[in-house]
Design a protein around this motif. Structure first.
Motif, PDB file in Angstrom:
ATOM      1  N   ALA A  20       0.811  -1.214   0.000  1.00 28.17           N
ATOM      2  CA  ALA A  20       0.000   0.000   0.000  1.00 28.17           C
ATOM      3  C   ALA A  20       0.849   1.271   0.000  1.00 28.17           C
ATOM      4  CB  ALA A  20      -0.921   0.006   1.214  1.00 28.17           C
ATOM      5  N   GLU A  38     -11.308  -2.708   2.744  1.00 25.07           N
ATOM      6  CA  GLU A  38     -10.259  -1.718   2.537  1.00 25.07           C
ATOM      7  C   GLU A  38     -10.528  -0.500   3.413  1.00 25.07           C
ATOM      8  OE1 GLU A  38      -8.058  -0.414  -1.438  1.00 25.07           O
ATOM      9  OE2 GLU A  38      -9.959   0.654  -1.182  1.00 25.07           O
ATOM     10  N   ALA A  39      -9.465   0.141   3.886  1.00 22.02           N
ATOM     11  CA  ALA A  39      -9.593   1.331   4.718  1.00 22.02           C
ATOM     12  C   ALA A  39      -8.604   2.392   4.279  1.00 22.02           C
ATOM     13  CB  ALA A  39      -9.358   0.989   6.183  1.00 22.02           C
ATOM     14  N   GLU A  40      -8.934   3.644   4.620  1.00 18.75           N
ATOM     15  CA  GLU A  40      -8.014   4.750   4.360  1.00 18.75           C
ATOM     16  C   GLU A  40      -7.265   5.062   5.654  1.00 18.75           C
ATOM     17  OE1 GLU A  40      -8.702   8.600   1.880  1.00 18.75           O
ATOM     18  OE2 GLU A  40      -9.163   9.109   3.980  1.00 18.75           O
ATOM     19  N   CYS A  90      -5.812  -2.992   2.658  1.00 21.91           N
ATOM     20  CA  CYS A  90      -6.780  -4.031   2.999  1.00 21.91           C
ATOM     21  C   CYS A  90      -6.062  -5.103   3.817  1.00 21.91           C
ATOM     22  CB  CYS A  90      -7.368  -4.637   1.730  1.00 21.91           C
ATOM     23  SG  CYS A  90      -8.623  -5.903   2.038  1.00 21.91           S
ATOM     24  N   LEU A 138      -7.548   6.141  10.987  1.00 20.40           N
ATOM     25  CA  LEU A 138      -8.009   5.076  10.105  1.00 20.40           C
ATOM     26  C   LEU A 138      -9.492   5.297   9.855  1.00 20.40           C
ATOM     27  CD1 LEU A 138      -7.040   1.368  10.123  1.00 20.40           C
ATOM     28  CD2 LEU A 138      -9.452   2.002   9.991  1.00 20.40           C
ATOM     29  N   ASP A 139      -9.844   5.525   8.595  1.00 24.69           N
ATOM     30  CA  ASP A 139     -11.230   5.809   8.211  1.00 24.69           C
ATOM     31  C   ASP A 139     -11.840   6.918   9.055  1.00 24.69           C
ATOM     32  OD1 ASP A 139     -11.412   4.179   6.036  1.00 24.69           O
ATOM     33  OD2 ASP A 139     -12.403   2.523   7.080  1.00 24.69           O
ATOM     34  N   GLN A 193      -0.384  12.174   4.469  1.00 28.59           N
ATOM     35  CA  GLN A 193      -0.676  11.327   3.311  1.00 28.59           C
ATOM     36  C   GLN A 193      -1.779  10.347   3.697  1.00 28.59           C
ATOM     37  OE1 GLN A 193       2.471   9.704   1.006  1.00 28.59           O
ATOM     38  NE2 GLN A 193       3.921  11.327   1.511  1.00 28.59           N
ATOM     39  N   ARG A 194      -2.560   9.958   2.690  1.00 24.44           N
ATOM     40  CA  ARG A 194      -3.638   8.986   2.917  1.00 24.44           C
ATOM     41  C   ARG A 194      -3.405   7.769   2.036  1.00 24.44           C
ATOM     42  NH1 ARG A 194      -5.577  13.915   4.095  1.00 24.44           N
ATOM     43  NH2 ARG A 194      -6.919  14.057   5.975  1.00 24.44           N
ATOM     44  N   LEU A 195      -3.289   6.636   2.669  1.00 25.85           N
ATOM     45  CA  LEU A 195      -2.995   5.384   1.974  1.00 25.85           C
ATOM     46  C   LEU A 195      -4.159   4.424   2.158  1.00 25.85           C
ATOM     47  CD1 LEU A 195       0.673   4.957   3.275  1.00 25.85           C
ATOM     48  CD2 LEU A 195      -0.055   6.026   1.139  1.00 25.85           C
ATOM     49  N   ARG A 196      -4.471   3.673   1.119  1.00 19.70           N
ATOM     50  CA  ARG A 196      -5.558   2.690   1.195  1.00 19.70           C
ATOM     51  C   ARG A 196      -4.957   1.295   1.321  1.00 19.70           C
ATOM     52  NH1 ARG A 196     -10.141   5.125   0.957  1.00 19.70           N
ATOM     53  NH2 ARG A 196     -11.217   3.110   1.057  1.00 19.70           N
ATOM     54  N   GLU A 232      -4.516   7.462   7.586  1.00 19.55           N
ATOM     55  CA  GLU A 232      -3.869   8.778   7.554  1.00 19.55           C
ATOM     56  C   GLU A 232      -2.509   8.680   8.231  1.00 19.55           C
ATOM     57  OE1 GLU A 232      -4.614  13.331   9.233  1.00 19.55           O
ATOM     58  OE2 GLU A 232      -6.215  11.828   9.324  1.00 19.55           O
TER      59      GLU A 232
END
Length: 329
Positions: free
Chosen positions: A64, A97-99, A114, A75-76, A109-112, A101
């Motif tokens: 990711a 899946e989650a975003e 799972c 997280l989310d 930054q925001r990463l996705r 931070e």
């Protein structure tokens, strides 16, 4: 109850300072070894691990785009303040899946990502996490009226990334030094000891010039004037056995300014310190430096290839970082 704790001392020159207009004119001399506990404002990525699944080996976090040193703060949209928070949140996601931070290099930054289901039926991201740092260091000074203390002379950093740990909360406790692992060229030595579970003060700032906070209860010690560090004879105050701080002779070889801050190079000239510890060791970081009866700075780092030599920071720079500047009399 006491626990074994690792010493804190930088081994490279990292920071430098200049004085501001006016500071506290008298301070209590430190030199006491203390246990230091720092909790991060978030969770630090300290490494990656592979997750064995029924379909093979994966590492969701690496794939990711996570990096060592990232600070996970959400997280989310929900805040993440500890490793337990992140582990629970990942488990609650199941296979969704989650975003996430993260703070990286001062930017968000925001990463996705799972989570992967391991063979042990756990939802894992494939991360090694750190949400705090503990160690032994030395108190430099105590302001007698407020109980404000300064220690280390450098920041508490994450071991894996070398970055300063964003402070959520912290405290110090009394430490007892039971032995010294002497330094040799190429390998810094270390103070070995245990820290009490009883807190004796709070840590409120983690800065490049040291950690700062307030001690609880009345404080005793030698009250001295503050002064500018200069070349020539000096002494450092450190605890190498038990709880007793002693003075050891050093020579200030050079004083210089870098990045608007005052630094110095020093050499240990004390035979007892050289023979017993090999010179400066981890855990002595923050040892106050005295010249002509005044406190002028603190030991910060050691030369990796020569433990008899080290670096120092000026006392006024530590006071400036602590926010202890006082109105000129």
């Amino acid at each position: 109850m006491k626990k074994r704790i690792t010493a804190l001392l930088g081994v490279l020159l990292l920071f430098a300072l200049t004085p501001c207009a006016a500071w506290a004119e008298e301070l209590l001399v430190g030199g006491q070894a203390v246990g230091i506990e720092i909790s991060a404002e978030g969770v630090i990525v300290s490494g990656f691990c592979e997750v064995q699944t029924e379909k093979g080996v994966v590492c969701p976090a690496r794939e990711a785009g996570f990096a060592v040193g990232d600070l996970i703060v959400g997280l989310d949209g929900a805040p993440i303040r500890s490793a337990e928070d992140l582990i629970a949140a990942a488990a609650a996601l199941g296979g969704s899946e989650a975003e996430v931070e993260v703070l990286r290099g001062g930017e968000t930054q925001r990463l996705r990502v799972c989570p992967a289901l391991s063979e042990t039926r756990q939802w894992l991201l494939g991360l090694w996490l750190r949400d705090g740092v503990s160690g032994i260091g030395t108190i430099t000074f105590i302001e007698p009226h407020s109980g404000l203390f300064g220690a280390l002379g450098h920041s508490v950093n994450d071991e894996s990334s070398g970055r300063s740990v964003p402070l959520r909360e912290g405290w110090i406790s009394a430490a007892e030094i039971v032995s010294v692992s002497p330094g040799v060229p190429g390998t810094p030595g270390e103070l070995c000891g245990g820290a009490s579970a009883e807190k004796i003060g709070s840590v409120e700032k983690n800065t490049a010039a040291g950690i700062f906070g307030h001690l609880s209860g009345p404080q005793n010690g030698r009250l001295v004037q503050t002064g500018e560090i200069r070349t020539g004879r000096a002494s450092i105050v450190s605890t190498l056995a038990g709880h007793e701080a002693k003075e050891y002779a050093v020579e200030i070889d050079r004083v210089y300014s870098e990045g608007g801050q005052t630094h110095a190079l020093l050499t240990v000239t004390d035979a007892a310190l050289s023979s017993g510890a090999g010179g400066i060791v981890q855990g002595m970081s923050g040892s106050p430096i005295l010249q002509d009866g005044s406190i002028v700075g603190a030991v910060t780092h050691v030369f990796v290839n020569d433990p008899r030599r080290g670096f120092a920071i000026g006392i006024y720079d530590m006071l400036d970082a602590a926010g202890a500047a006082a109105q000129a009399a």
